[in-house]
Design a protein around this motif. Structure first.
Motif, PDB file in Angstrom:
ATOM      1  N   GLN A   6       0.837  -1.210   0.000  1.00 55.45           N
ATOM      2  CA  GLN A   6       0.000   0.000   0.000  1.00 55.45           C
ATOM      3  C   GLN A   6       0.871   1.260   0.000  1.00 55.45           C
ATOM      4  O   GLN A   6       0.594   2.222  -0.728  1.00 55.45           O
ATOM      5  N   LEU A   7       1.914   1.258   0.780  1.00 50.37           N
ATOM      6  CA  LEU A   7       2.810   2.426   0.826  1.00 50.37           C
ATOM      7  C   LEU A   7       3.509   2.621  -0.520  1.00 50.37           C
ATOM      8  O   LEU A   7       3.707   3.752  -0.974  1.00 50.37           O
ATOM      9  N   THR A   8       3.860   1.519  -1.181  1.00 50.83           N
ATOM     10  CA  THR A   8       4.467   1.602  -2.515  1.00 50.83           C
ATOM     11  C   THR A   8       3.503   2.285  -3.483  1.00 50.83           C
ATOM     12  O   THR A   8       3.882   3.202  -4.226  1.00 50.83           O
ATOM     13  N   ALA A   9       2.240   1.838  -3.471  1.00 48.08           N
ATOM     14  CA  ALA A   9       1.236   2.407  -4.380  1.00 48.08           C
ATOM     15  C   ALA A   9       0.996   3.884  -4.073  1.00 48.08           C
ATOM     16  O   ALA A   9       0.856   4.707  -4.984  1.00 48.08           O
ATOM     17  N   LEU A  10       0.952   4.233  -2.798  1.00 49.61           N
ATOM     18  CA  LEU A  10       0.740   5.639  -2.434  1.00 49.61           C
ATOM     19  C   LEU A  10       1.914   6.499  -2.883  1.00 49.61           C
ATOM     20  O   LEU A  10       1.723   7.604  -3.412  1.00 49.61           O
ATOM     21  N   ALA A  11       3.129   5.986  -2.716  1.00 51.88           N
ATOM     22  CA  ALA A  11       4.311   6.743  -3.145  1.00 51.88           C
ATOM     23  C   ALA A  11       4.308   6.906  -4.671  1.00 51.88           C
ATOM     24  O   ALA A  11       4.625   7.978  -5.189  1.00 51.88           O
ATOM     25  N   ASN A  12       3.908   5.855  -5.396  1.00 53.37           N
ATOM     26  CA  ASN A  12       3.810   5.942  -6.867  1.00 53.37           C
ATOM     27  C   ASN A  12       2.825   7.039  -7.274  1.00 53.37           C
ATOM     28  O   ASN A  12       3.109   7.862  -8.143  1.00 53.37           O
ATOM     29  N   ALA A  13       1.643   7.019  -6.632  1.00 54.35           N
ATOM     30  CA  ALA A  13       0.600   7.997  -6.975  1.00 54.35           C
ATOM     31  C   ALA A  13       1.063   9.406  -6.627  1.00 54.35           C
ATOM     32  O   ALA A  13       0.784  10.364  -7.355  1.00 54.35           O
ATOM     33  N   ASP A  14       1.790   9.528  -5.545  1.00 52.34           N
ATOM     34  CA  ASP A  14       2.290  10.843  -5.107  1.00 52.34           C
ATOM     35  C   ASP A  14       3.250  11.405  -6.155  1.00 52.34           C
ATOM     36  O   ASP A  14       3.168  12.578  -6.541  1.00 52.34           O
ATOM     37  N   THR A  15       4.137  10.558  -6.629  1.00 43.78           N
ATOM     38  CA  THR A  15       5.132  10.990  -7.618  1.00 43.78           C
ATOM     39  C   THR A  15       4.452  11.437  -8.915  1.00 43.78           C
ATOM     40  O   THR A  15       4.901  12.375  -9.566  1.00 43.78           O
ATOM     41  N   ALA A  16       3.328  10.769  -9.259  1.00 51.90           N
ATOM     42  CA  ALA A  16       2.669  11.040 -10.544  1.00 51.90           C
ATOM     43  C   ALA A  16       1.722  12.230 -10.502  1.00 51.90           C
ATOM     44  O   ALA A  16       1.147  12.593 -11.529  1.00 51.90           O
ATOM     45  N   THR A  17       1.504  12.827  -9.322  1.00 52.11           N
ATOM     46  CA  THR A  17       0.461  13.866  -9.200  1.00 52.11           C
ATOM     47  C   THR A  17       0.970  15.073  -8.413  1.00 52.11           C
ATOM     48  O   THR A  17       2.095  15.066  -7.904  1.00 52.11           O
ATOM     49  N   GLU A  18       0.095  16.096  -8.313  1.00 54.36           N
ATOM     50  CA  GLU A  18       0.500  17.366  -7.696  1.00 54.36           C
ATOM     51  C   GLU A  18      -0.126  17.603  -6.320  1.00 54.36           C
ATOM     52  O   GLU A  18       0.029  18.677  -5.745  1.00 54.36           O
ATOM     53  N   ALA A  19      -0.896  16.650  -5.815  1.00 55.31           N
ATOM     54  CA  ALA A  19      -1.539  16.866  -4.511  1.00 55.31           C
ATOM     55  C   ALA A  19      -0.494  16.796  -3.396  1.00 55.31           C
ATOM     56  O   ALA A  19       0.621  16.311  -3.593  1.00 55.31           O
ATOM     57  N   ASP A  20      -0.867  17.322  -2.224  1.00 51.22           N
ATOM     58  CA  ASP A  20       0.002  17.250  -1.045  1.00 51.22           C
ATOM     59  C   ASP A  20      -0.468  16.035  -0.233  1.00 51.22           C
ATOM     60  O   ASP A  20      -1.448  16.122   0.504  1.00 51.22           O
TER      61      ASP A  20
END
Ligand code: PEP
Ligand code: MG
Length: 257
Positions: free
Chosen positions: A100-114
């Motif tokens: 889950q943390l891997t997926a969240l980090a991936n999504a974070d890298t791909a987007t502009e949200a905080d």
């Protein structure tokens, strides 16, 4: 705003400044197997894309009691609310938490949200350290814990030396403070977030965040009660998370004080 990615647009229209509680377990309640990193990356990316430049607080899977997830804990427990739930269950299946943390980090890298990420049902300082250390290992910049258990509220000064933020879940905090099942009609009168015992614990949590200026928010149903929202802010709560429909009323009352 705190439900499906598709609800994001509605929340923004109603004035949401971001997302205070995204309950990831709701994406997977019918799943019999743990969701894959790919599935999760897609869901979290869709969510974060809806809030560029805005804060989005995502909660790690909260399994157990009222939210059973068979792939995390399907053992029979006489008292599931006091059992292997929340972070306890994730820790017992650490590979699922790591994915889950891997997926969240991936999504974070791909987007502009905080992106802020927090753990559910944290009872101890040691659990706080475990979760925050693991989240940072995956590059999560802002890692925090939920305060849903009286022990976490009473130890908030120590918890918030480690966690970047805390979010008080008043539904469970009330249940555990008053020792009354939040879903059981016969003891429903105890499920009262106005009870002074609950308010004292909320104040303890806020006071615990003060020395290091760590934000403490509320993401339980209590935040959606306009009169109680005023009390919460007075006690030191820095953010309120509620269903999008409640935003206009709470906003209007807060602006009067
Ligand atoms: C809470 O317990 O107040 C909370 C926000 O989490 P949930 O309602 O999902 O248990
Ligand atoms: Mg809860």
């Amino acid at each position: 705003f705190r439900s499906k990615p598709a609800d994001a647009a509605e929340a923004v229209e109603l004035g949401a400044e971001g997302v205070g509680l995204f309950r990831t377990e709701f994406l997977f309640l019918s799943a019999t197997q743990a969701p894959t990193v790919e599935e999760q990356t897609k869901a979290y990316t869709e969510l974060l894309q809806a809030f560029p430049g805005k804060k989005v607080v995502v909660r790690a899977l909260d399994a157990g009691a009222d939210k059973p997830l068979s792939f995390l804990n399907d053992a029979h427990e006489d008292n599931p609310a006091l059992g292997l739930r929340g972070l306890r269950a994730l820790r017992a299946s650490e590979d699922i938490l790591r994915e889950q943390l891997t997926a969240l980090a991936n999504a974070d890298t791909a987007t502009e949200a905080d992106l802020w990420v927090m753990a559910p049902m944290v009872s101890t300082v040691e659990e706080t350290d475990y979760f925050v250390t693991l989240a940072k290992e995956y590059g999560i910049k802002t890692a925090g814990v939920m305060v849903e258990v009286p022990s976490a509220a009473l130890m908030a000064d120590r918890v918030l030396e480690i966690a970047d933020f805390a979010s008080i879940g008043t539904n469970d905090l009330t249940q555990y403070t008053m020792a009354a099942d939040r879903l059981l009609g016969s003891v429903a009168s105890y499920q009262d977030p106005w009870h002074p015992a609950v308010l004292r614990l909320i104040k303890a949590a806020c006071d615990g965040g003060a020395p290091k200026d760590r934000p403490v928010g509320v993401c339980g149903e209590a935040a959606a009660d306009p009169a109680l929202a005023v009390v919460l802010v007075g006690l030191g709560v820095k953010s309120l998370s509620m269903t999008a429909r409640a935003l206009p009323d709470v906003d209007a009352v807060l602006k009067t004080v």
